[in-house]
Design a protein around this motif. Structure first.
Motif, PDB file in Angstrom:
ATOM      1  N   PRO A 217       0.835  -1.208   0.000  1.00  0.00           N
ATOM      2  CA  PRO A 217       0.000   0.000   0.000  1.00  0.00           C
ATOM      3  C   PRO A 217       0.871   1.260   0.000  1.00  0.00           C
ATOM      4  O   PRO A 217       1.964   1.256   0.546  1.00  0.00           O
ATOM      5  N   GLY A 218       0.378   2.293  -0.606  1.00  0.00           N
ATOM      6  CA  GLY A 218       1.133   3.554  -0.606  1.00  0.00           C
ATOM      7  C   GLY A 218       1.618   3.935  -1.978  1.00  0.00           C
ATOM      8  O   GLY A 218       2.283   4.948  -2.151  1.00  0.00           O
ATOM      9  N   GLY A 219       1.294   3.084  -2.969  1.00  0.00           N
ATOM     10  CA  GLY A 219       1.577   3.462  -4.349  1.00  0.00           C
ATOM     11  C   GLY A 219       3.033   3.371  -4.747  1.00  0.00           C
ATOM     12  O   GLY A 219       3.610   2.300  -4.758  1.00  0.00           O
ATOM     13  N   SER A 220       3.620   4.557  -5.024  1.00  0.00           N
ATOM     14  CA  SER A 220       4.958   4.556  -5.612  1.00  0.00           C
ATOM     15  C   SER A 220       5.798   5.710  -5.073  1.00  0.00           C
ATOM     16  O   SER A 220       5.312   6.572  -4.355  1.00  0.00           O
ATOM     17  N   ILE A 221       7.072   5.673  -5.453  1.00  0.00           N
ATOM     18  CA  ILE A 221       8.025   6.720  -5.078  1.00  0.00           C
ATOM     19  C   ILE A 221       8.683   7.202  -6.368  1.00  0.00           C
ATOM     20  O   ILE A 221       8.846   6.433  -7.315  1.00  0.00           O
ATOM     21  N   THR A 222       9.029   8.486  -6.411  1.00  0.00           N
ATOM     22  CA  THR A 222       9.723   9.016  -7.580  1.00  0.00           C
ATOM     23  C   THR A 222      11.188   9.230  -7.230  1.00  0.00           C
ATOM     24  O   THR A 222      11.522   9.940  -6.273  1.00  0.00           O
ATOM     25  N   VAL A 223      12.069   8.578  -7.986  1.00  0.00           N
ATOM     26  CA  VAL A 223      13.515   8.695  -7.778  1.00  0.00           C
ATOM     27  C   VAL A 223      14.134   9.185  -9.078  1.00  0.00           C
ATOM     28  O   VAL A 223      13.972   8.555 -10.127  1.00  0.00           O
ATOM     29  N   ALA A 224      14.820  10.301  -9.036  1.00  0.00           N
ATOM     30  CA  ALA A 224      15.490  10.883 -10.214  1.00  0.00           C
ATOM     31  C   ALA A 224      14.532  10.956 -11.413  1.00  0.00           C
ATOM     32  O   ALA A 224      14.901  10.653 -12.547  1.00  0.00           O
ATOM     33  N   GLY A 225      13.294  11.359 -11.125  1.00  0.00           N
ATOM     34  CA  GLY A 225      12.308  11.533 -12.189  1.00  0.00           C
ATOM     35  C   GLY A 225      11.654  10.254 -12.674  1.00  0.00           C
ATOM     36  O   GLY A 225      10.852  10.269 -13.604  1.00  0.00           O
ATOM     37  N   THR A 226      11.977   9.113 -12.046  1.00  0.00           N
ATOM     38  CA  THR A 226      11.406   7.828 -12.437  1.00  0.00           C
ATOM     39  C   THR A 226      10.457   7.325 -11.351  1.00  0.00           C
ATOM     40  O   THR A 226      10.822   7.292 -10.176  1.00  0.00           O
ATOM     41  N   VAL A 227       9.245   6.951 -11.756  1.00  0.00           N
ATOM     42  CA  VAL A 227       8.254   6.442 -10.805  1.00  0.00           C
ATOM     43  C   VAL A 227       8.510   4.947 -10.585  1.00  0.00           C
ATOM     44  O   VAL A 227       8.580   4.166 -11.540  1.00  0.00           O
ATOM     45  N   ILE A 228       8.675   4.570  -9.314  1.00  0.00           N
ATOM     46  CA  ILE A 228       8.931   3.162  -8.964  1.00  0.00           C
ATOM     47  C   ILE A 228       7.881   2.731  -7.943  1.00  0.00           C
ATOM     48  O   ILE A 228       7.775   3.332  -6.871  1.00  0.00           O
TER      49      ILE A 228
ATOM     50  N   TRP B 154       6.290   0.971  -4.818  1.00  0.00           N
ATOM     51  CA  TRP B 154       6.928   0.569  -3.559  1.00  0.00           C
ATOM     52  C   TRP B 154       7.242  -0.921  -3.549  1.00  0.00           C
ATOM     53  O   TRP B 154       8.297  -1.342  -3.064  1.00  0.00           O
ATOM     54  N   ALA B 155       6.326  -1.724  -4.082  1.00  0.00           N
ATOM     55  CA  ALA B 155       6.536  -3.182  -4.100  1.00  0.00           C
ATOM     56  C   ALA B 155       7.807  -3.531  -4.872  1.00  0.00           C
ATOM     57  O   ALA B 155       8.595  -4.379  -4.447  1.00  0.00           O
ATOM     58  N   ASN B 156       8.007  -2.858  -6.020  1.00  0.00           N
ATOM     59  CA  ASN B 156       9.203  -3.131  -6.826  1.00  0.00           C
ATOM     60  C   ASN B 156      10.473  -2.733  -6.080  1.00  0.00           C
ATOM     61  O   ASN B 156      11.489  -3.428  -6.146  1.00  0.00           O
ATOM     62  N   LEU B 157      10.402  -1.596  -5.366  1.00  0.00           N
ATOM     63  CA  LEU B 157      11.580  -1.120  -4.624  1.00  0.00           C
ATOM     64  C   LEU B 157      11.933  -2.098  -3.507  1.00  0.00           C
ATOM     65  O   LEU B 157      13.099  -2.491  -3.361  1.00  0.00           O
ATOM     66  N   VAL B 158      10.936  -2.512  -2.730  1.00  0.00           N
ATOM     67  CA  VAL B 158      11.179  -3.458  -1.623  1.00  0.00           C
ATOM     68  C   VAL B 158      11.660  -4.797  -2.179  1.00  0.00           C
ATOM     69  O   VAL B 158      12.615  -5.394  -1.666  1.00  0.00           O
ATOM     70  N   ALA B 159      11.017  -5.268  -3.264  1.00  0.00           N
ATOM     71  CA  ALA B 159      11.409  -6.540  -3.890  1.00  0.00           C
ATOM     72  C   ALA B 159      12.859  -6.472  -4.390  1.00  0.00           C
ATOM     73  O   ALA B 159      13.607  -7.449  -4.273  1.00  0.00           O
ATOM     74  N   THR B 160      13.248  -5.317  -4.931  1.00  0.00           N
ATOM     75  CA  THR B 160      14.620  -5.155  -5.431  1.00  0.00           C
ATOM     76  C   THR B 160      15.627  -5.239  -4.290  1.00  0.00           C
ATOM     77  O   THR B 160      16.679  -5.877  -4.429  1.00  0.00           O
ATOM     78  N   VAL B 161      15.307  -4.613  -3.159  1.00  0.00           N
ATOM     79  CA  VAL B 161      16.194  -4.688  -1.983  1.00  0.00           C
ATOM     80  C   VAL B 161      16.342  -6.139  -1.542  1.00  0.00           C
ATOM     81  O   VAL B 161      17.459  -6.613  -1.280  1.00  0.00           O
ATOM     82  N   ILE B 162      15.218  -6.873  -1.492  1.00  0.00           N
ATOM     83  CA  ILE B 162      15.255  -8.299  -1.118  1.00  0.00           C
ATOM     84  C   ILE B 162      16.103  -9.077  -2.122  1.00  0.00           C
ATOM     85  O   ILE B 162      16.935  -9.905  -1.740  1.00  0.00           O
ATOM     86  N   PHE B 163      15.912  -8.785  -3.405  1.00  0.00           N
ATOM     87  CA  PHE B 163      16.656  -9.476  -4.472  1.00  0.00           C
ATOM     88  C   PHE B 163      18.156  -9.219  -4.337  1.00  0.00           C
ATOM     89  O   PHE B 163      18.968 -10.148  -4.465  1.00  0.00           O
ATOM     90  N   ILE B 164      18.541  -7.966  -4.058  1.00  0.00           N
ATOM     91  CA  ILE B 164      19.964  -7.624  -3.912  1.00  0.00           C
ATOM     92  C   ILE B 164      20.561  -8.332  -2.700  1.00  0.00           C
ATOM     93  O   ILE B 164      21.659  -8.899  -2.780  1.00  0.00           O
ATOM     94  N   VAL B 165      19.845  -8.310  -1.573  1.00  0.00           N
ATOM     95  CA  VAL B 165      20.325  -9.000  -0.359  1.00  0.00           C
ATOM     96  C   VAL B 165      20.511 -10.497  -0.644  1.00  0.00           C
ATOM     97  O   VAL B 165      21.537 -11.088  -0.307  1.00  0.00           O
ATOM     98  N   ALA B 166      19.525 -11.104  -1.313  1.00  0.00           N
ATOM     99  CA  ALA B 166      19.602 -12.532  -1.649  1.00  0.00           C
ATOM    100  C   ALA B 166      20.787 -12.813  -2.576  1.00  0.00           C
ATOM    101  O   ALA B 166      21.518 -13.791  -2.380  1.00  0.00           O
TER     102      ALA B 166
END
Length: 194
Positions: free
Chosen positions: A27-38, A40-52
């Motif tokens: 929940p909470g939609g998305s975040i904008t980083v350097a003009g790119t909309v991401i 939240w699920a993708n951002l959290v999933a990416t952190v998990i993917f990098i840690v893994a």
């Protein structure tokens, strides 16, 4: 249960969490980083993917350097890698980011090479990871991270680096798979002599 195996188990536990985050969203939609909309699920999933992915690098290095290679590690470590990467590609395909035919080729290759490893292990041989396979793994991981993050930091310069890395990964997926089969073709020699 030595340290490399604990790291592998930790990575296996992260995979269903990674899957649930992408499947259910956050929940909470998305975040904008350097003009790119991401999302939240993708951002959290990416952190998990990098840690893994980092635990994958660590457990192999520790196991080899400290002579802690076990049958569990030999079985679970490559399996966890494949499940993580293939899960990411299935979701990227369902999001319309990666073409289904690309994911299909990646799945075919992983299944075929896993089968080849099983055949070789029955004869007491271990198929070591060759350089094309390592390039394949690295390029797949970079592609997944960039595609999950909607090509952040590269959108501003109109460079579709995520898509470029996807096709680099696809090339090395095919090349490394063919390389493994050509180098180990002797395992099939009995098929043509009877």
């Amino acid at each position: 249960m030595n340290l490399p195996n604990k790291l592998t188990m930790f990575r296996i536990i992260l995979i269903p969490i990674f899957t649930l985050v992408l499947a259910l969203g956050i929940p909470g939609g998305s975040i904008t980083v350097a003009g790119t909309v991401i999302p939240w699920a993708n951002l959290v999933a990416t952190v998990i993917f990098i840690v893994a992915s980092l635990t994958d690098l660590a457990d192999g290095k520790i196991a080899r350097s400290q002579h802690l290679v076990t049958n569990f590690g030999k079985f679970a470590d490559p399996l966890a890698d494949k499940i993580l990467v293939l899960t990411a590609f299935v979701f990227l395909t369902s999001f319309g980011i990666v073409p289904a035919w690309v994911t299909s080729i990646i799945v075919w290759r992983e299944l075929a090479v896993t089968g080849l490893r099983l055949l070789l292990s029955e004869g007491g041989e271990v198929m070591a990871a060759a350089m094309p396979g390592k390039i394949k793994t690295t390029s797949q991981m970079i592609a997944i991270i960039l595609l999950l993050l909607n090509n952040v930091f590269f959108n501003n310069i109109h460079l579709p680096l995520g898509q470029i890395m996807l096709y680099v990964a696809l090339f090395f997926t095919i090349y490394s798979g063919a390389d493994y089969f050509i180098k180990n073709r002797g395992v099939f020699s009995d098929s043509f002599t009877h």
